[in-house]
Design a protein around this motif. Structure first.
Motif, PDB file in Angstrom:
ATOM      1  N   UNK A   1      20.878   3.147   3.203  1.00 20.25           N
ATOM      2  CA  UNK A   1      21.442   2.377   1.717  1.00 20.25           C
ATOM      3  C   UNK A   1      20.340   1.839   0.936  1.00 20.25           C
ATOM      4  N   UNK A   2      19.666   0.661   1.736  1.00 23.70           N
ATOM      5  CA  UNK A   2      18.876  -0.330   0.983  1.00 23.70           C
ATOM      6  C   UNK A   2      17.665   0.321   0.602  1.00 23.70           C
ATOM      7  N   UNK A   3      17.093   1.285   1.319  1.00 22.34           N
ATOM      8  CA  UNK A   3      15.902   1.861   0.850  1.00 22.34           C
ATOM      9  C   UNK A   3      15.830   3.286  -0.041  1.00 22.34           C
ATOM     10  N   UNK A   4      17.038   3.578  -0.217  1.00 23.01           N
ATOM     11  CA  UNK A   4      17.175   5.022  -0.843  1.00 23.01           C
ATOM     12  C   UNK A   4      16.787   5.105  -2.234  1.00 23.01           C
ATOM     13  N   UNK A   5      16.154   6.002  -2.961  1.00 24.91           N
ATOM     14  CA  UNK A   5      15.589   5.750  -4.382  1.00 24.91           C
ATOM     15  C   UNK A   5      16.467   7.011  -4.974  1.00 24.91           C
TER      16      UNK A   5
ATOM     17  N   UNK B   1       0.624  -1.147   0.081  1.00 23.82           N
ATOM     18  CA  UNK B   1      -0.016  -0.085  -0.049  1.00 23.82           C
ATOM     19  C   UNK B   1       0.987   1.180   0.024  1.00 23.82           C
ATOM     20  N   UNK B   2       2.278   1.231  -0.415  1.00 26.31           N
ATOM     21  CA  UNK B   2       3.126   2.285  -0.564  1.00 26.31           C
ATOM     22  C   UNK B   2       3.395   2.811   0.802  1.00 26.31           C
ATOM     23  N   UNK B   3       3.239   2.218   2.016  1.00 26.62           N
ATOM     24  CA  UNK B   3       3.408   2.836   3.179  1.00 26.62           C
ATOM     25  C   UNK B   3       4.944   2.941   3.519  1.00 26.62           C
ATOM     26  N   UNK B   4       5.730   2.417   2.887  1.00 28.70           N
ATOM     27  CA  UNK B   4       7.158   2.412   3.107  1.00 28.70           C
ATOM     28  C   UNK B   4       7.562   3.825   2.552  1.00 28.70           C
ATOM     29  N   UNK B   5       6.972   4.190   1.423  1.00 33.35           N
ATOM     30  CA  UNK B   5       7.301   5.644   0.937  1.00 33.35           C
ATOM     31  C   UNK B   5       6.731   6.733   1.857  1.00 33.35           C
ATOM     32  N   UNK B   6       5.700   6.564   2.359  1.00 34.62           N
ATOM     33  CA  UNK B   6       5.433   7.396   3.493  1.00 34.62           C
ATOM     34  C   UNK B   6       6.377   7.532   4.842  1.00 34.62           C
ATOM     35  N   UNK B   7       6.672   6.462   4.952  1.00 33.00           N
ATOM     36  CA  UNK B   7       7.679   6.102   6.247  1.00 33.00           C
ATOM     37  C   UNK B   7       9.023   6.953   5.749  1.00 33.00           C
ATOM     38  N   UNK B   8       9.210   6.826   4.660  1.00 34.82           N
ATOM     39  CA  UNK B   8      10.711   7.176   4.277  1.00 34.82           C
ATOM     40  C   UNK B   8      10.444   8.734   4.107  1.00 34.82           C
ATOM     41  N   UNK B   9       9.254   9.333   3.874  1.00 34.57           N
ATOM     42  CA  UNK B   9       9.158  10.844   3.599  1.00 34.57           C
ATOM     43  C   UNK B   9       9.139  11.514   5.101  1.00 34.57           C
ATOM     44  N   UNK B  10       8.940  10.731   6.108  1.00 40.94           N
ATOM     45  CA  UNK B  10       8.828  11.265   7.394  1.00 40.94           C
ATOM     46  C   UNK B  10      10.015  11.915   7.857  1.00 40.94           C
ATOM     47  N   UNK B  11      10.104  12.797   8.545  1.00 36.98           N
ATOM     48  CA  UNK B  11      11.244  13.551   9.096  1.00 36.98           C
ATOM     49  C   UNK B  11      11.690  12.555  10.318  1.00 36.98           C
ATOM     50  N   UNK B  12      12.198  11.594  10.221  1.00 41.01           N
ATOM     51  CA  UNK B  12      12.787  10.600  11.256  1.00 41.01           C
ATOM     52  C   UNK B  12      13.903   9.923  10.546  1.00 41.01           C
ATOM     53  N   UNK B  13      14.893   9.452  11.511  1.00 38.56           N
ATOM     54  CA  UNK B  13      16.002   8.911  11.024  1.00 38.56           C
ATOM     55  C   UNK B  13      15.482   7.410  10.302  1.00 38.56           C
ATOM     56  N   UNK B  14      16.376   7.168   9.203  1.00 35.60           N
ATOM     57  CA  UNK B  14      15.939   5.772   8.711  1.00 35.60           C
ATOM     58  C   UNK B  14      16.301   4.474   9.561  1.00 35.60           C
ATOM     59  N   UNK B  15      17.392   4.713  10.342  1.00 40.51           N
ATOM     60  CA  UNK B  15      17.515   3.648  11.435  1.00 40.51           C
ATOM     61  C   UNK B  15      16.558   3.486  12.424  1.00 40.51           C
ATOM     62  N   UNK B  16      15.554   4.452  12.691  1.00 36.57           N
ATOM     63  CA  UNK B  16      14.694   4.372  13.481  1.00 36.57           C
ATOM     64  C   UNK B  16      13.280   3.559  12.775  1.00 36.57           C
ATOM     65  N   UNK B  17      13.272   3.764  11.686  1.00 36.70           N
ATOM     66  CA  UNK B  17      12.147   2.954  10.719  1.00 36.70           C
ATOM     67  C   UNK B  17      12.524   1.722  10.742  1.00 36.70           C
ATOM     68  N   UNK B  18      13.831   1.170  10.487  1.00 36.90           N
ATOM     69  CA  UNK B  18      14.385  -0.131  10.596  1.00 36.90           C
ATOM     70  C   UNK B  18      14.158  -0.739  12.031  1.00 36.90           C
ATOM     71  N   UNK B  19      14.522   0.049  12.990  1.00 40.06           N
ATOM     72  CA  UNK B  19      14.372  -0.608  14.400  1.00 40.06           C
ATOM     73  C   UNK B  19      13.008  -0.844  14.804  1.00 40.06           C
ATOM     74  N   UNK B  20      12.275   0.010  14.477  1.00 36.86           N
ATOM     75  CA  UNK B  20      10.460  -0.123  14.608  1.00 36.86           C
ATOM     76  C   UNK B  20      10.135  -1.177  13.970  1.00 36.86           C
ATOM     77  N   UNK B  21      10.508  -1.632  12.723  1.00 35.85           N
ATOM     78  CA  UNK B  21      10.194  -2.592  12.107  1.00 35.85           C
ATOM     79  C   UNK B  21      10.732  -3.935  12.499  1.00 35.85           C
ATOM     80  N   UNK B  22      12.057  -3.870  12.788  1.00 31.01           N
ATOM     81  CA  UNK B  22      12.547  -5.082  13.213  1.00 31.01           C
ATOM     82  C   UNK B  22      12.009  -5.336  14.755  1.00 31.01           C
ATOM     83  N   UNK B  23      11.745  -4.434  15.724  1.00 31.79           N
ATOM     84  CA  UNK B  23      11.257  -4.778  16.692  1.00 31.79           C
ATOM     85  C   UNK B  23      10.098  -5.507  16.780  1.00 31.79           C
ATOM     86  N   UNK B  24       9.038  -5.283  15.938  1.00 30.55           N
ATOM     87  CA  UNK B  24       8.062  -5.717  15.575  1.00 30.55           C
ATOM     88  C   UNK B  24       8.066  -7.331  14.999  1.00 30.55           C
TER      89      UNK B  24
END
Lengths: 248, 224
Positions: B220-224, B81-104
């Motif tokens: 590096x993995x999610x950059x466009x 549903x394109x949520x990953x793009x929305x997450x990447x647009x948010x002004x938060x560190x990429x490492x935080x996105x990764x860590x949140x997904x990882x914790x779940x």
């Protein structure tokens, strides 16, 4: 098309074929010298006999592979920093050469183990991690080949190449810290359960050092250089094809 | 740090809420794990002594494959549903996105593993349900999920897609598996701590190393 320009530049730079051929000749001579020393000069092991002579190539191949895989890490890190395609080519060459050398390492080890351990293969931590090390890098090649976009391919390959090195380090370290491997450590103290270790006299040490030097400093760089050259030509063919298609 | 922690928390809670509503991941993973344990019991026909030696292998193979199923779904859901793009647009560190997904992902895998412990204790009559084994489970699934979350983000962008994750993940996770299986077997056979304690140290070291490396590389993995 901007992404493609570095590879064209790399390919059209002076290609040093003369130097590469000279290095290849030196490598061939040194390799034959190492082979001759392993077969004729080095003393025969009192207990293991002639099969011990495989060891000179076994260890040379492993450390050659180690250097090649380390080149992949360097190439990966440098690619992520500079985004220059030549570093990705460097990393790819490291993987392919390293995989071939690892196979030589496994094959010679297996042939040696048959008379010494009385089995071609055993599920020992050291052997298993060495085999998995090869599989990691084959997985690297599969990840690469599954990605069409060039930039994505190079980025993912760099990341995976760096992660994959953990298996190389693990293979090296496991023999030193695990008491339950039967793989002998010829240099330094090995595991207490190690089977088939041996002491070396001076002719054997000289032969080992020469062979190590040949595999690490000559054979691995030569093979990688040829592979990089091939990749540069392949990239150039791709560029020509794209240019031709765009012209219609 | 607070931005980082809040972002991690928000992404983690989002995954929990999505899972609570769909019950997609846990259901699939749990059913797979149950089937796997049952199939193993038929395939191996273990006697009482062989069981203690082999059971940790059964546990860990099951946990790893269940985690692969979960990781693929979890990362694919973000892309669908394109949520990953929305997450990447948010002004938060990429490492935080990764860590949140990882914790779940880690929580889901660890829950599956924790459910397997009492179940296998009953089915195989081996005392798996103990605190040391649970600790190993948490440490082992940590490393598998941290590398798995990164690699799933990569492999799902390839042509082969979901089939590539086990191929990419298993060899990378092998040092973790070797450590956890050896340590679990050591605990089950009442071996002295000196015999398997080293593996726990290796396990924790690899966990730490993979966590740092994967967090650093996610950008590096999610950059466009």
């Amino acid at each position: 098309m901007t992404a493609a320009s570095p590879s064209v530049a790399a390919a059209s730079a002076p290609n040093h074929l003369g130097r590469l051929k000279a290095l290849t000749a030196v490598t061939a001579v040194a390799f034959l010298l190492g082979l001759g020393m392993a077969l004729a000069y080095a003393g025969t092991d009192a207990i293991q006999g002639n099969v011990q002579r495989l060891f000179y190539f076994h260890m040379g191949a492993f450390f050659g592979a180690f250097v090649a895989f380390a080149c992949t890490v360097v190439g990966g890190v440098q690619y992520l920093r500079t985004r220059n395609v030549k570093w990705d080519t460097f990393a790819l060459a490291g993987v392919e050469v390293g995989v071939v050398l690892s196979f030589i390492n496994l094959a010679t080890g297996s042939i040696w183990a048959r008379p010494i351990w009385n089995t071609w293969w055993t599920w020992d931590p050291r052997l298993t991690s060495a085999a998995v090390m090869v599989l990691v890098y084959i997985a690297y090649l599969m990840v690469r080949s599954g990605i069409e976009n060039r930039d994505t391919r190079h980025r993912f390959a760099a990341v995976y190449g760096i992660l994959a090195f953990s298996s190389v380090v693990f293979t090296l370290v496991v023999i030193r810290i695990r008491p339950d491997t039967i793989h002998p450590a010829v240099i330094g103290t090995g595991a207490q359960d190690a089977q088939g270790g041996f002491a070396m006299n001076s002719s054997m040490t000289t032969t080992l050092l020469l062979n190590m030097a040949v595999w690490v400093f000559l054979l691995t760089p030569t093979l990688m250089w040829w592979r990089i050259r091939l990749q540069n030509y392949a990239d150039r063919v791709t560029q020509r094809k794209i240019a031709y298609m765009e012209q219609g | 740090m607070t931005v980082f922690a809040r972002a991690v928390g928000a992404i983690f809670l989002k995954d929990m809420r999505a899972e609570w509503r769909s019950r997609e991941l846990i259901g699939v993973m749990l059913l797979f794990a149950l089937l796997s344990v049952l199939v193993f019991s038929f395939a191996l026909e273990l006697d009482r002594l062989a069981r203690r030696e082999a059971i940790s292998g059964v546990l860990w193979v099951t946990v790893v494959f269940a985690s692969v199923l979960g990781l693929n779904r979890s990362v694919a859901q973000e892309r669908e549903n394109g949520n990953v793009d929305a997450l990447l647009l948010a002004p938060i560190p990429r490492a935080a996105i990764f860590f949140g997904k990882f914790l779940a992902n880690w929580l889901f895998t660890a829950v599956i593993g924790a459910l397997l412990l009492p179940l296998m204790t009953v089915l195989y009559n081996v005392t798996l349900a103990s605190l040391p084994v649970l600790g190993l489970l948490l440490a082992g699934t940590w490393g598998i999920c941290v590398t798995g979350t990164l690699l799933a983000s990569m492999t799902l962008q390839t042509r082969v897609g979901e089939a590539l994750l086990p191929i990419a993940l298993l060899p990378i996770a092998l040092p973790l598996l070797l450590g956890t299986v050896r340590a679990t077997t050591g605990i089950l056979t009442d071996a002295p701590v000196n015999d398997w304690g080293g593996w726990v140290g290796i396990l924790l070291g690899i966990d730490l190393f993979y966590t740092v490396v994967c967090m650093a590389f996610y950008g590096v993995v999610v950059e466009e």
